[in-house]
Design an enzyme around this catalytic site. Sequence first.
Site, PDB file in Angstrom:
ATOM      1  N   THR A  38       0.838  -0.957  -0.009  1.00  0.00           N
ATOM      2  CA  THR A  38       0.077  -0.092   0.029  1.00  0.00           C
ATOM      3  C   THR A  38       1.061   1.446  -0.096  1.00  0.00           C
ATOM      4  O   THR A  38       1.694   1.685   0.904  1.00  0.00           O
ATOM      5  CB  THR A  38      -0.905   0.053   1.171  1.00  0.00           C
TER       6      THR A  38
ATOM      7  N   LYS B 142      -7.955   1.272  -2.774  1.00  0.00           N
ATOM      8  CA  LYS B 142      -7.383   0.745  -1.514  1.00  0.00           C
ATOM      9  C   LYS B 142      -7.410   1.980  -0.298  1.00  0.00           C
ATOM     10  O   LYS B 142      -8.027   1.648   0.641  1.00  0.00           O
ATOM     11  CB  LYS B 142      -5.895   0.268  -1.467  1.00  0.00           C
TER      12      LYS B 142
ATOM     13  N   LYS C 209      -1.300   5.037   8.574  1.00  0.00           N
ATOM     14  CA  LYS C 209      -0.585   5.321   7.475  1.00  0.00           C
ATOM     15  C   LYS C 209      -1.411   5.316   6.368  1.00  0.00           C
ATOM     16  O   LYS C 209      -1.201   6.289   5.235  1.00  0.00           O
ATOM     17  CB  LYS C 209       0.413   3.825   7.157  1.00  0.00           C
TER      18      LYS C 209
HETATM   19  P1  NAD Z   1       6.272  -5.931   7.243  1.00  0.00           P
HETATM   20  O1  NAD Z   1       6.914  -4.606   7.586  1.00  0.00           O
HETATM   21  O2  NAD Z   1       5.860  -6.959   7.841  1.00  0.00           O
HETATM   22  O3  NAD Z   1       7.053  -6.139   5.719  1.00  0.00           O
HETATM   23  C1  NAD Z   1       7.680  -5.339   5.030  1.00  0.00           C
HETATM   24  C2  NAD Z   1       9.163  -6.203   4.570  1.00  0.00           C
HETATM   25  O4  NAD Z   1       9.810  -5.361   3.516  1.00  0.00           O
HETATM   26  C3  NAD Z   1      10.004  -6.053   5.999  1.00  0.00           C
HETATM   27  O5  NAD Z   1      10.334  -7.832   5.851  1.00  0.00           O
HETATM   28  C4  NAD Z   1      11.196  -5.195   5.291  1.00  0.00           C
HETATM   29  O6  NAD Z   1      12.528  -5.778   5.763  1.00  0.00           O
HETATM   30  C5  NAD Z   1      11.315  -5.436   3.752  1.00  0.00           C
HETATM   31  N1  NAD Z   1      11.955  -4.273   3.254  1.00  0.00           N
HETATM   32  C6  NAD Z   1      11.913  -3.192   3.520  1.00  0.00           C
HETATM   33  N2  NAD Z   1      12.672  -2.332   2.354  1.00  0.00           N
HETATM   34  C7  NAD Z   1      13.246  -3.227   1.507  1.00  0.00           C
HETATM   35  C8  NAD Z   1      13.952  -3.289   0.525  1.00  0.00           C
HETATM   36  N3  NAD Z   1      14.394  -1.956   0.152  1.00  0.00           N
HETATM   37  N4  NAD Z   1      14.171  -4.391  -0.050  1.00  0.00           N
HETATM   38  C9  NAD Z   1      13.921  -5.427   0.157  1.00  0.00           C
HETATM   39  N5  NAD Z   1      13.069  -5.923   1.326  1.00  0.00           N
HETATM   40  C10 NAD Z   1      12.680  -4.410   1.943  1.00  0.00           C
HETATM   41  O7  NAD Z   1       4.937  -5.125   6.512  1.00  0.00           O
HETATM   42  P2  NAD Z   1       3.652  -6.009   6.206  1.00  0.00           P
HETATM   43  O8  NAD Z   1       2.815  -6.026   7.100  1.00  0.00           O
HETATM   44  O9  NAD Z   1       4.195  -7.332   5.430  1.00  0.00           O
HETATM   45  O10 NAD Z   1       3.073  -5.058   4.989  1.00  0.00           O
HETATM   46  C11 NAD Z   1       3.474  -4.806   3.512  1.00  0.00           C
HETATM   47  C12 NAD Z   1       2.580  -4.095   2.723  1.00  0.00           C
HETATM   48  O11 NAD Z   1       1.314  -4.545   2.817  1.00  0.00           O
HETATM   49  C13 NAD Z   1       2.545  -2.593   3.523  1.00  0.00           C
HETATM   50  O12 NAD Z   1       2.539  -1.581   2.419  1.00  0.00           O
HETATM   51  C14 NAD Z   1       1.042  -2.599   4.162  1.00  0.00           C
HETATM   52  O13 NAD Z   1       0.540  -1.333   4.193  1.00  0.00           O
HETATM   53  C15 NAD Z   1       0.313  -3.746   3.411  1.00  0.00           C
HETATM   54  N6  NAD Z   1      -0.629  -4.218   4.117  1.00  0.00           N
HETATM   55  C16 NAD Z   1      -0.384  -4.800   5.285  1.00  0.00           C
HETATM   56  C17 NAD Z   1      -1.730  -5.497   5.953  1.00  0.00           C
HETATM   57  C18 NAD Z   1      -1.388  -6.194   7.250  1.00  0.00           C
HETATM   58  O14 NAD Z   1      -2.340  -6.279   7.889  1.00  0.00           O
HETATM   59  N7  NAD Z   1      -0.144  -6.360   7.723  1.00  0.00           N
HETATM   60  C19 NAD Z   1      -2.981  -5.400   5.158  1.00  0.00           C
HETATM   61  C20 NAD Z   1      -3.095  -4.934   4.032  1.00  0.00           C
HETATM   62  C21 NAD Z   1      -1.947  -4.141   3.353  1.00  0.00           C
END
Ligand code: NAD
Length: 296
Positions: free
Chosen positions: A92, A167, A242
Amino acid sequence: MKIGFIGLGNMGAPMVKRLVASGHDITGYDVMESAMAALSEVKMSFSKDILTAAREQDVVITMLPNGEALIKVVEAIIPVMPKGSCFIDCSTVDINTTRQVATLLKNAAIHVLDAPVSGGVGGAVAGTLTFMVGGSEDSFAIGNPLFKIMGQRVIHCGADGAGQAAKICNNMILGVTMIATCEAFALADDLALDRQKLFDVVSTSSGNSWSMSTYCPAPGVGPESPSDNDYLPGFSASLMLKDLKLSQEAATIHGTPTRAGQLALELYQDFVKSSKGGALDFSAILQDLTSRSKDQ
Ligand code: NAD
């Protein structure tokens, strides 16, 4: 398909497991070694650097925290992605960054889709996510079979950025309805109305919403939700904040009057500051609103 998957966090890890289980050839990469180590039992390859995760892949999928990470990743991998391959961002992020990366990728003859998801970690594990997708028909035809493996519903919303637009509109409604639902519980408490009775009425009446009937913020009321588990997320308050920032940012740019969205943003800002840094589920704002009600 040969797929590079970048960002193996809370959402990316269960999504990647479903792709592996369906027989795709996956190379994963994350800046955090621990995120890759957590998947060591899964039948997939891991890349020590981001370029190997993108080189010679049919598709690259990203699941990253924000737009800054997304642009950094895209700028790094464009030179090694084959022409005619497809880049799918499931994070997102803000619409401007989404459109910016779409232009960069299309200029390099790479298909591109923005495909954020709804359904949270539970939906990612169960394969019941909803994908909202922006991009051309041709690109959508490449991504759609993969979305069907990771999710239950797929909606092609329109051109580049339309998935992100859907979204942030959805999550603005979610933030506002959660606050309205919590305020109703706070008012019911002050009126000595039993919370269960409020649920029984509202969940079958015109005030109903997903926040009430599926994700009730009052513990012990309605189907099981994070409120029944000490408000462990679920969907954290910081992620809701966010998303409300993204919707208000877009509304400001376009001059759209979204006052309820702005108020929801301010209430979540206060809540994230006052709670454990927004680590609790976003429905925990009920505690904040009921304690304010007692203070007054
Ligand atoms: P998270 O922080 O658990 O995972 C993100 C991952 O990306 C981390 O492991 C981090 O180390 C990695 N990362 C960051 N920068 C990087 C880079 N330059 N290269 C490679 N890896 C990198 O977050 P999440 O909960 O998995 O969420 C991910 C996305 O999904 C977000 O944008 C969030 O808004 C969206 N989202 C999350 C949820 C939820 O319930 N968690 C629901 C819908 C959408």
